[in-house]
Design an enzyme around this catalytic site. Structure first.
Site, PDB file in Angstrom:
ATOM      1  N   LYS A 161      19.485  13.499  -5.836  1.00 42.16           N
ATOM      2  CA  LYS A 161      20.932  13.434  -5.922  1.00 42.16           C
ATOM      3  C   LYS A 161      21.594  13.797  -4.595  1.00 42.16           C
ATOM      4  O   LYS A 161      22.702  13.371  -4.299  1.00 42.16           O
ATOM      5  CB  LYS A 161      21.431  14.420  -6.998  1.00 42.16           C
ATOM      6  CG  LYS A 161      20.925  14.149  -8.387  1.00 42.16           C
ATOM      7  CD  LYS A 161      21.349  15.312  -9.309  1.00 42.16           C
ATOM      8  CE  LYS A 161      20.757  15.096 -10.684  1.00 42.16           C
ATOM      9  NZ  LYS A 161      20.912  16.309 -11.515  1.00 42.16           N
ATOM     10  N   GLY A 162      20.908  14.636  -3.818  1.00 40.39           N
ATOM     11  CA  GLY A 162      21.566  15.300  -2.697  1.00 40.39           C
ATOM     12  C   GLY A 162      22.133  14.388  -1.630  1.00 40.39           C
ATOM     13  O   GLY A 162      23.057  14.759  -0.918  1.00 40.39           O
ATOM     14  N   ASP A 203      13.384  19.346   4.819  1.00 40.16           N
ATOM     15  CA  ASP A 203      12.923  20.738   4.818  1.00 40.16           C
ATOM     16  C   ASP A 203      11.404  20.746   4.954  1.00 40.16           C
ATOM     17  O   ASP A 203      10.875  20.623   6.054  1.00 40.16           O
ATOM     18  CB  ASP A 203      13.417  21.411   3.538  1.00 40.16           C
ATOM     19  CG  ASP A 203      13.065  22.889   3.481  1.00 40.16           C
ATOM     20  OD1 ASP A 203      12.816  23.485   4.539  1.00 40.16           O
ATOM     21  OD2 ASP A 203      13.042  23.457   2.368  1.00 40.16           O
ATOM     22  N   LYS A 244      15.803  21.179   8.790  1.00 37.97           N
ATOM     23  CA  LYS A 244      15.366  22.583   8.855  1.00 37.97           C
ATOM     24  C   LYS A 244      13.900  22.606   9.283  1.00 37.97           C
ATOM     25  O   LYS A 244      12.990  22.693   8.450  1.00 37.97           O
ATOM     26  CB  LYS A 244      15.538  23.244   7.477  1.00 37.97           C
ATOM     27  CG  LYS A 244      16.982  23.213   6.967  1.00 37.97           C
ATOM     28  CD  LYS A 244      17.218  24.210   5.851  1.00 37.97           C
ATOM     29  CE  LYS A 244      16.391  23.919   4.634  1.00 37.97           C
ATOM     30  NZ  LYS A 244      16.723  24.840   3.520  1.00 37.97           N
ATOM     31  N   PHE A 256      19.188  28.534   3.085  1.00 39.50           N
ATOM     32  CA  PHE A 256      19.382  27.616   1.968  1.00 39.50           C
ATOM     33  C   PHE A 256      20.850  27.212   1.976  1.00 39.50           C
ATOM     34  O   PHE A 256      21.732  28.023   1.731  1.00 39.50           O
ATOM     35  CB  PHE A 256      18.990  28.257   0.633  1.00 39.50           C
ATOM     36  CG  PHE A 256      18.781  27.203  -0.404  1.00 39.50           C
ATOM     37  CD1 PHE A 256      17.583  26.508  -0.476  1.00 39.50           C
ATOM     38  CD2 PHE A 256      19.799  26.860  -1.279  1.00 39.50           C
ATOM     39  CE1 PHE A 256      17.401  25.488  -1.390  1.00 39.50           C
ATOM     40  CE2 PHE A 256      19.627  25.845  -2.202  1.00 39.50           C
ATOM     41  CZ  PHE A 256      18.424  25.160  -2.256  1.00 39.50           C
TER      42      PHE A 256
END
Ligand code: IMP
Ligand code: MG
Length: 186
Positions: A42-43, A105, A133, A154
Site C-alpha cells: 500500500k505504501g 529498507d 534506509k 521508522f
C-alpha cells in the site's frame, strides 16, 4: 505550526514536492519515454500519485499497474519471504518497467519485485523510492531513483504507516513518544 503532536517532521511537503519534480526530471532524462509504472501497495500510493503526474509534465507516457506485496518475518530475522497479495494484470515481457514504492529498507520486497519482473521478461526494471534506509539493507539491491536517504528511523506519512496509521500525512516524519506534561511539542 501544522503537524501532528507526536510526529516529528523530517521532510516537509514542500521539500517532497521539489524532490519529486527533480526525480521525474532525472527519470525522463535516463529512462525510455514510455514506461510501465508498477506501484507497490500500500505504501507506494502517495509517492506514486505525485510522481506519475510529475512524469506526465516531463512527457513520459505511462501505463499504470498495481501490485500488493506482503513480507513475512520480522525485522530481526535474517531472511524474509515475500508473497504476492495482488498481482499486476498485464504482461511485462519486453516492457520498460518503473517500480515505485515508499521505502527501501531491508530490500527484500523490492528485490522480489524486480526479480519477478525480470523473470517475466521485462526489458528493464528500474526502481524509484521516496525513502532509502541503507542501514537496514539485507538484500543486494539499490534503487535507481531515491527521494531522500534517511537514517534507520521508522518513518511515517506520505503513504508510510505505523500500525496502519499516518499514511495520510502530507510530510514524512518520525514518531516520538509524547512528552509528559507538554501538550505543545512540535
Ligand atoms: P523492505 O524491508 O525493504 O522489504 O521494506 C518492506 C516494506 O516495509 C516497505 O515497502 C514499507 O512498506 C515498509 N517499511 C520499511 N521501513 C519502513 C518505515 O520506516 N516506515 C514505514 N514503512 C516501512
Ligand atoms: Mg511498502
Amino acid at each position: 505550526m501544522t503537524g501532528v503532536p507526536n510526529v516529528r517532521q523530517l521532510f516537509s511537503a514542500d521539500e517532497i514536492a521539489a524532490r519529486v519534480t527533480g526525480l521525474a526530471h532525472d527519470i525522463a532524462a535516463s529512462e525510455p519515454k514510455r514506461l510501465l509504472a508498477i506501484i507497490v501497495l500500500k505504501g507506494g500510493f502517495v509517492f506514486a500519485a505525485d510522481l506519475v503526474r510529475a512524469l506526465a509534465l516531463e512527457n513520459v507516457r505511462l501505463e499504470i499497474e498495481f501490485i500488493s506485496l506482503s513480507s513475512y518475518g520480522t525485522r530481526q530475522q535474517t531472511s524474509g519471504e515475500v508473497r504476492i497479495v495482488r498481482d499486476i494484470e498485464v504482461p511485462v515481457a519486453g516492457r520498460d518497467v518503473l517500480i515505485i514504492d515508499d521505502v527501501l529498507d531491508s530490500g527484500l520486497t523490492l528485490k522480489f519485485a524486480r526479480d519477478l519482473m525480470q523473470t517475466r521478461g521485462a526489458r528493464r526494471a528500474a526502481i524509484a523510492v521516496m525513502i532509502d534506509k541503507p542501514a537496514g539493507r539485507r538484500a543486494k539491491i539499490e534503487a535507481d531513483y531515491v527521494g531522500f536517504t534517511c537514517p534507520d528511523y521508522f518513518v511515517v506519512g506520505y503513504g508510510m504507516d505505523a500500525g496502519h496509521a499516518w499514511r495520510e500525512l502530507p510530510y514524512v516524519g518520525v514518531l516520538e513518544p509524547p512528552r509528559a506534561g507538554s501538550d505543545k511539542d512540535v
